[in-house]
Design a protein around this motif. Structure first.
Motif, PDB file in Angstrom:
ATOM      1  N   ALA A   9      23.339  19.615  23.831  1.00 52.44           N
ATOM      2  CA  ALA A   9      22.586  19.504  22.582  1.00 52.44           C
ATOM      3  C   ALA A   9      23.488  19.808  21.391  1.00 52.44           C
ATOM      4  O   ALA A   9      23.435  19.126  20.365  1.00 52.44           O
ATOM      5  N   LEU A  10      24.328  20.823  21.519  1.00 52.92           N
ATOM      6  CA  LEU A  10      25.229  21.195  20.428  1.00 52.92           C
ATOM      7  C   LEU A  10      26.195  20.060  20.107  1.00 52.92           C
ATOM      8  O   LEU A  10      26.420  19.737  18.932  1.00 52.92           O
ATOM      9  N   LEU A  13      24.116  17.350  18.273  1.00 50.93           N
ATOM     10  CA  LEU A  13      23.558  17.687  16.967  1.00 50.93           C
ATOM     11  C   LEU A  13      24.612  18.104  15.949  1.00 50.93           C
ATOM     12  O   LEU A  13      24.350  18.087  14.746  1.00 50.93           O
ATOM     13  N   ALA A  48      16.201  28.097  19.304  1.00 44.60           N
ATOM     14  CA  ALA A  48      15.976  27.059  18.294  1.00 44.60           C
ATOM     15  C   ALA A  48      15.995  27.643  16.888  1.00 44.60           C
ATOM     16  O   ALA A  48      16.577  27.060  15.966  1.00 44.60           O
ATOM     17  N   MET A  51      19.655  28.642  16.002  1.00 45.56           N
ATOM     18  CA  MET A  51      20.502  27.486  15.782  1.00 45.56           C
ATOM     19  C   MET A  51      20.077  26.668  14.566  1.00 45.56           C
ATOM     20  O   MET A  51      20.913  26.032  13.918  1.00 45.56           O
ATOM     21  N   ALA A  52      18.779  26.678  14.242  1.00 47.81           N
ATOM     22  CA  ALA A  52      18.323  25.985  13.036  1.00 47.81           C
ATOM     23  C   ALA A  52      18.930  26.628  11.795  1.00 47.81           C
ATOM     24  O   ALA A  52      19.445  25.930  10.898  1.00 47.81           O
ATOM     25  N   SER A  55      22.755  26.098  11.832  1.00 46.91           N
ATOM     26  CA  SER A  55      23.076  24.697  11.549  1.00 46.91           C
ATOM     27  C   SER A  55      23.004  24.407  10.058  1.00 46.91           C
ATOM     28  O   SER A  55      23.835  23.668   9.513  1.00 46.91           O
ATOM     29  N   TRP A 200      15.860  21.166  10.734  1.00 45.49           N
ATOM     30  CA  TRP A 200      16.740  21.610  11.812  1.00 45.49           C
ATOM     31  C   TRP A 200      15.935  22.284  12.925  1.00 45.49           C
ATOM     32  O   TRP A 200      16.219  22.085  14.118  1.00 45.49           O
ATOM     33  N   THR A 203      14.348  19.714  15.040  1.00 45.14           N
ATOM     34  CA  THR A 203      15.362  19.033  15.848  1.00 45.14           C
ATOM     35  C   THR A 203      15.778  19.877  17.048  1.00 45.14           C
ATOM     36  O   THR A 203      15.877  19.380  18.177  1.00 45.14           O
ATOM     37  N   TRP A 204      16.020  21.171  16.814  1.00 47.11           N
ATOM     38  CA  TRP A 204      16.426  22.046  17.916  1.00 47.11           C
ATOM     39  C   TRP A 204      15.277  22.298  18.884  1.00 47.11           C
ATOM     40  O   TRP A 204      15.495  22.402  20.101  1.00 47.11           O
TER      41      TRP A 204
END
Length: 266
Positions: A9-10, A13, A48, A51-52, A55, A200, A203-204
């Motif tokens: 995923a990383l 994205l 999530a 990471m949101a 990101s 974000w 998305t995550w």
């Protein structure tokens, strides 16, 4: 958790995530299992949220150091009280070091008349800013970030520093409640970039197939001494909605199994 691993995923994205720090995405993926476990990021929902925010703050690895190369006009918009006229802003236009010392010294632990504003400008996954911010992060991670602030950019430390900042700012209870506004206020001190942070998060969540929760803590006032707003990162289009939760087994057992399986595939 979806079939895609965290590492996969990383890579998807953050397509330009290694552009400024070679090996950044591999370093994050390798560190993720230990970092998330150590800081209590124990579910896809929490991953999530972390990471949101990361990101958005670092532009998916593309903006890992704060860009202070401003025009006079832009400075007047961002810091109107400091630069009320073009003449007052002109000496700092396209002069990042002088600008950093001008706007950051004398606060956030930065010493007046020093290069602290420049030395401790925003860096890393959470754009840690100010001598006090780096000192707090040093205490949380055991890294000598006051004498070596560049360590927040090292691939093997990047995620640890970002998650430690997330925890130190008090974001975790709001992430557990799936409250992106509360998380943003704690990390940012306001709501700068909220629309992009929400995008974000969607998305995550889709990438990790998280399970939503309902409880919500009381609203918070913005954190004092927060970093000033930076140029916004372009909005990220949300991915497809997350898959529906599967009712079988307990939530804890399902999440633990999913995280373990995903990290083994990373």
């Amino acid at each position: 958790m979806s079939a895609s691993s965290f590492g996969e995923a990383l890579l998807r994205l953050w397509p330009d995530g290694d552009q400024n720090v070679p090996g950044l995405r591999d370093g994050i993926a390798a560190a993720a299992p230990a970092v998330f476990a150590r800081h209590g990021i124990t579910s896809p929902l929490l991953v999530a949220h972390v990471m949101a925010q990361i990101s958005h703050e670092c532009g998916a690895g593309h903006e890992v150091v704060e860009n202070l190369n401003y025009t006079a006009g832009r400075m007047m918009q961002v810091w109107p009280s400091r630069f009320p006229t073009t003449a007052s802003a002109a000496p700092y236009a396209h002069n990042p070091k002088a600008l950093a010392n001008k706007v950051y010294n004398g606060r956030m632990g930065n010493r007046a008349g020093s290069d602290d504003g420049w030395t401790f400008r925003g860096r890393g996954a959470a754009q840690t800013t100010g001598r006090d911010g780096y000192a707090r992060l040093a205490k949380a991670t055991g890294l000598d970030l006051v004498n070596h602030p560049e360590l927040v950019l090292a691939p093997k430390h990047f995620l640890d520093c970002g998650v430690a900042d997330f925890i130190a700012c008090g974001c975790l209870p709001f992430a557990q409640a799936d409250d992106v506004v509360g998380v943003t206020k704690r990390l940012n001190g306001g709501s700068v970039g909220l629309a992009q942070r929400k995008a974000w998060l969607s998305t995550w969540k889709a990438a990790l197939a998280t399970v939503p929760v309902a409880a919500k803590p009381a609203p918070l006032k913005p954190r004092s001494g927060a970093a000033l707003p930076r140029d916004p990162v372009p909005a990220i289009a949300p991915a497809a909605a997350p898959a529906a939760a599967v009712p079988a087994r307990s939530l804890l057992a399902r999440v633990a199994a999913a995280l373990t399986a995903a990290f083994r595939r990373s």
